[in-house]
Design a protein around this motif. Structure first.
Motif, mmCIF file in Angstrom:
data_model
loop_
_atom_site.group_PDB
_atom_site.id
_atom_site.type_symbol
_atom_site.label_atom_id
_atom_site.label_comp_id
_atom_site.label_asym_id
_atom_site.label_seq_id
_atom_site.Cartn_x
_atom_site.Cartn_y
_atom_site.Cartn_z
ATOM 1 N N MET A 40 0.835 -1.202 0.000
ATOM 2 C CA MET A 40 0.000 0.000 0.000
ATOM 3 C C MET A 40 0.875 1.260 0.000
ATOM 4 O O MET A 40 0.538 2.246 -0.666
ATOM 5 C CB MET A 40 -0.952 -0.018 1.191
ATOM 6 N N LEU A 41 1.988 1.237 0.716
ATOM 7 C CA LEU A 41 2.918 2.367 0.688
ATOM 8 C C LEU A 41 3.459 2.577 -0.723
ATOM 9 O O LEU A 41 3.565 3.707 -1.201
ATOM 10 C CB LEU A 41 4.075 2.144 1.660
ATOM 11 N N SER A 42 3.789 1.489 -1.400
ATOM 12 C CA SER A 42 4.286 1.584 -2.779
ATOM 13 C C SER A 42 3.225 2.162 -3.704
ATOM 14 O O SER A 42 3.532 2.970 -4.588
ATOM 15 C CB SER A 42 4.734 0.215 -3.285
ATOM 16 N N GLU A 43 1.989 1.770 -3.514
ATOM 17 C CA GLU A 43 0.893 2.317 -4.313
ATOM 18 C C GLU A 43 0.716 3.808 -4.036
ATOM 19 O O GLU A 43 0.529 4.600 -4.963
ATOM 20 C CB GLU A 43 -0.413 1.565 -4.019
ATOM 21 N N ALA A 44 0.793 4.203 -2.764
ATOM 22 C CA ALA A 44 0.674 5.620 -2.415
ATOM 23 C C ALA A 44 1.803 6.425 -3.049
ATOM 24 O O ALA A 44 1.581 7.531 -3.548
ATOM 25 C CB ALA A 44 0.671 5.792 -0.894
ATOM 26 N N MET A 82 -10.934 2.151 5.962
ATOM 27 C CA MET A 82 -10.346 3.034 4.961
ATOM 28 C C MET A 82 -9.166 3.733 5.613
ATOM 29 O O MET A 82 -9.286 4.277 6.708
ATOM 30 C CB MET A 82 -11.386 4.077 4.498
ATOM 31 N N LEU A 83 -8.015 3.681 4.943
ATOM 32 C CA LEU A 83 -6.804 4.305 5.455
ATOM 33 C C LEU A 83 -6.441 5.531 4.628
ATOM 34 O O LEU A 83 -6.612 5.540 3.403
ATOM 35 C CB LEU A 83 -5.635 3.316 5.440
ATOM 36 N N ARG A 84 -5.930 6.526 5.315
ATOM 37 C CA ARG A 84 -5.458 7.763 4.680
ATOM 38 C C ARG A 84 -3.942 7.716 4.658
ATOM 39 O O ARG A 84 -3.298 7.546 5.691
ATOM 40 C CB ARG A 84 -5.932 8.960 5.491
ATOM 41 N N PHE A 85 -3.368 7.857 3.458
ATOM 42 C CA PHE A 85 -1.917 7.859 3.273
ATOM 43 C C PHE A 85 -1.487 9.271 2.895
ATOM 44 O O PHE A 85 -1.877 9.770 1.842
ATOM 45 C CB PHE A 85 -1.514 6.899 2.151
ATOM 46 N N GLU A 86 -0.709 9.910 3.749
ATOM 47 C CA GLU A 86 -0.124 11.204 3.422
ATOM 48 C C GLU A 86 1.311 10.946 2.990
ATOM 49 O O GLU A 86 2.022 10.147 3.609
ATOM 50 C CB GLU A 86 -0.148 12.128 4.635
ATOM 51 N N VAL A 100 8.347 10.062 2.588
ATOM 52 C CA VAL A 100 7.855 9.828 3.937
ATOM 53 C C VAL A 100 6.339 9.657 3.901
ATOM 54 O O VAL A 100 5.658 10.234 3.038
ATOM 55 C CB VAL A 100 8.263 10.963 4.904
ATOM 56 N N PHE A 101 5.844 8.844 4.824
ATOM 57 C CA PHE A 101 4.437 8.462 4.844
ATOM 58 C C PHE A 101 3.876 8.563 6.260
ATOM 59 O O PHE A 101 4.535 8.165 7.225
ATOM 60 C CB PHE A 101 4.263 7.007 4.388
ATOM 61 N N ARG A 102 2.657 9.044 6.338
ATOM 62 C CA ARG A 102 1.892 9.011 7.580
ATOM 63 C C ARG A 102 0.574 8.318 7.238
ATOM 64 O O ARG A 102 -0.169 8.790 6.360
ATOM 65 C CB ARG A 102 1.656 10.424 8.107
ATOM 66 N N VAL A 103 0.303 7.209 7.915
ATOM 67 C CA VAL A 103 -0.896 6.413 7.640
ATOM 68 C C VAL A 103 -1.807 6.491 8.859
ATOM 69 O O VAL A 103 -1.382 6.196 9.981
ATOM 70 C CB VAL A 103 -0.531 4.937 7.343
ATOM 71 N N THR A 104 -3.058 6.896 8.608
ATOM 72 C CA THR A 104 -4.046 6.992 9.678
ATOM 73 C C THR A 104 -5.357 6.372 9.216
ATOM 74 O O THR A 104 -5.587 6.194 8.018
ATOM 75 C CB THR A 104 -4.302 8.463 10.070
ATOM 76 N N LYS A 105 -6.217 6.073 10.188
ATOM 77 C CA LYS A 105 -7.557 5.605 9.853
ATOM 78 C C LYS A 105 -8.358 6.820 9.398
ATOM 79 O O LYS A 105 -8.384 7.853 10.072
ATOM 80 C CB LYS A 105 -8.208 4.942 11.055
ATOM 81 N N ALA A 106 -8.992 6.714 8.257
ATOM 82 C CA ALA A 106 -9.707 7.850 7.673
ATOM 83 C C ALA A 106 -10.861 8.322 8.547
ATOM 84 O O ALA A 106 -11.142 9.511 8.611
ATOM 85 C CB ALA A 106 -10.213 7.494 6.276
ATOM 86 N N GLU A 107 -11.517 7.407 9.238
ATOM 87 C CA GLU A 107 -12.712 7.779 10.005
ATOM 88 C C GLU A 107 -12.413 8.574 11.266
ATOM 89 O O GLU A 107 -13.220 9.397 11.681
ATOM 90 C CB GLU A 107 -13.533 6.545 10.359
ATOM 91 N N ASN A 108 -11.243 8.341 11.902
ATOM 92 C CA ASN A 108 -10.985 9.005 13.181
ATOM 93 C C ASN A 108 -9.551 9.507 13.359
ATOM 94 O O ASN A 108 -9.173 9.926 14.442
ATOM 95 C CB ASN A 108 -11.349 8.076 14.340
ATOM 96 N N SER A 109 -8.748 9.438 12.293
ATOM 97 C CA SER A 109 -7.349 9.901 12.292
ATOM 98 C C SER A 109 -6.439 9.152 13.267
ATOM 99 O O SER A 109 -5.358 9.625 13.602
ATOM 100 C CB SER A 109 -7.264 11.408 12.579
ATOM 101 N N GLN A 110 -6.856 7.972 13.716
ATOM 102 C CA GLN A 110 -5.996 7.177 14.593
ATOM 103 C C GLN A 110 -4.742 6.762 13.819
ATOM 104 O O GLN A 110 -4.829 6.242 12.715
ATOM 105 C CB GLN A 110 -6.717 5.932 15.090
ATOM 106 N N PRO A 111 -3.561 7.004 14.384
ATOM 107 C CA PRO A 111 -2.319 6.607 13.699
ATOM 108 C C PRO A 111 -2.235 5.097 13.504
ATOM 109 O O PRO A 111 -2.542 4.328 14.424
ATOM 110 C CB PRO A 111 -1.220 7.089 14.641
ATOM 111 N N VAL A 112 -1.835 4.679 12.321
ATOM 112 C CA VAL A 112 -1.626 3.261 12.003
ATOM 113 C C VAL A 112 -0.143 2.986 11.804
ATOM 114 O O VAL A 112 0.387 2.014 12.329
ATOM 115 C CB VAL A 112 -2.436 2.849 10.752
ATOM 116 N N ALA A 113 0.537 3.856 11.053
ATOM 117 C CA ALA A 113 1.969 3.637 10.794
ATOM 118 C C ALA A 113 2.606 4.919 10.274
ATOM 119 O O ALA A 113 1.932 5.803 9.745
ATOM 120 C CB ALA A 113 2.160 2.525 9.770
ATOM 121 N N ARG A 114 3.906 4.970 10.442
ATOM 122 C CA ARG A 114 4.752 5.961 9.770
ATOM 123 C C ARG A 114 5.833 5.170 9.063
ATOM 124 O O ARG A 114 6.268 4.126 9.539
ATOM 125 C CB ARG A 114 5.394 6.917 10.772
#
Length: 141
Positions: A40-44, A82-86, A100-114
């Protein structure tokens, strides 16, 4: 076991996309697998480059190659979230830098990964690292 801490300034992120966790992304522990997150990071990264009109490779045989990857997992993610990839760029050098990547849950912005991908520009025909094109550097510096 060594632990890494990834921290990025907020202003480095200049692109975002969203992707849903698929059933095929779930591992034996019933959450998003690390292999799926890397895909998913590669796709982003690919979507980021496309949004700026940049190809990972060109007709001359020169392109971007990933040199390393560091990932800091912060929480589990599950199907069908749904995940948000910045995505952003930083730490440029003569030959490349870091996505660089910041991954959060789209619904509540909970951090998933950096995460961060080191990259360099590479001549695939000559099999050697080449300097970063100035038009790339100036676009993101």
């Amino acid at each position: 076991m060594a632990r890494i801490e990834l921290s990025f300034p907020d202003d480095v992120f200049c692109f975002e996309t969203r992707m849903q966790v698929r059933t095929t992304d779930i591992n034996g522990a019933n959450h998003l697998g690390n292999d799926a997150l890397v895909s998913m990071l590669s796709e982003a990264r690919a979507q980021f480059l496309i949004s700026y009109g940049i190809s990972e490779g060109d007709n001359s045989g020169k392109g971007i190659i990933v040199t390393d990857l560091a990932t800091m997992y912060q929480s589990e993610s599950f199907f069908p979230e749904m995940l948000r990839f910045e995505v952003g760029l930083m730490d440029f050098n003569k030959y490349g830098g870091d996505f660089v990547f910041r991954v959060t849950k789209a619904e509540n912005s909970q951090p998933v990964a950096r995460a961060k991908y080191g990259f360099v520009f590479f001549d695939y025909q000559q099999k050697k690292v080449v300097p970063m094109p100035e038009n790339f550097r100036s676009r993101f510096a």
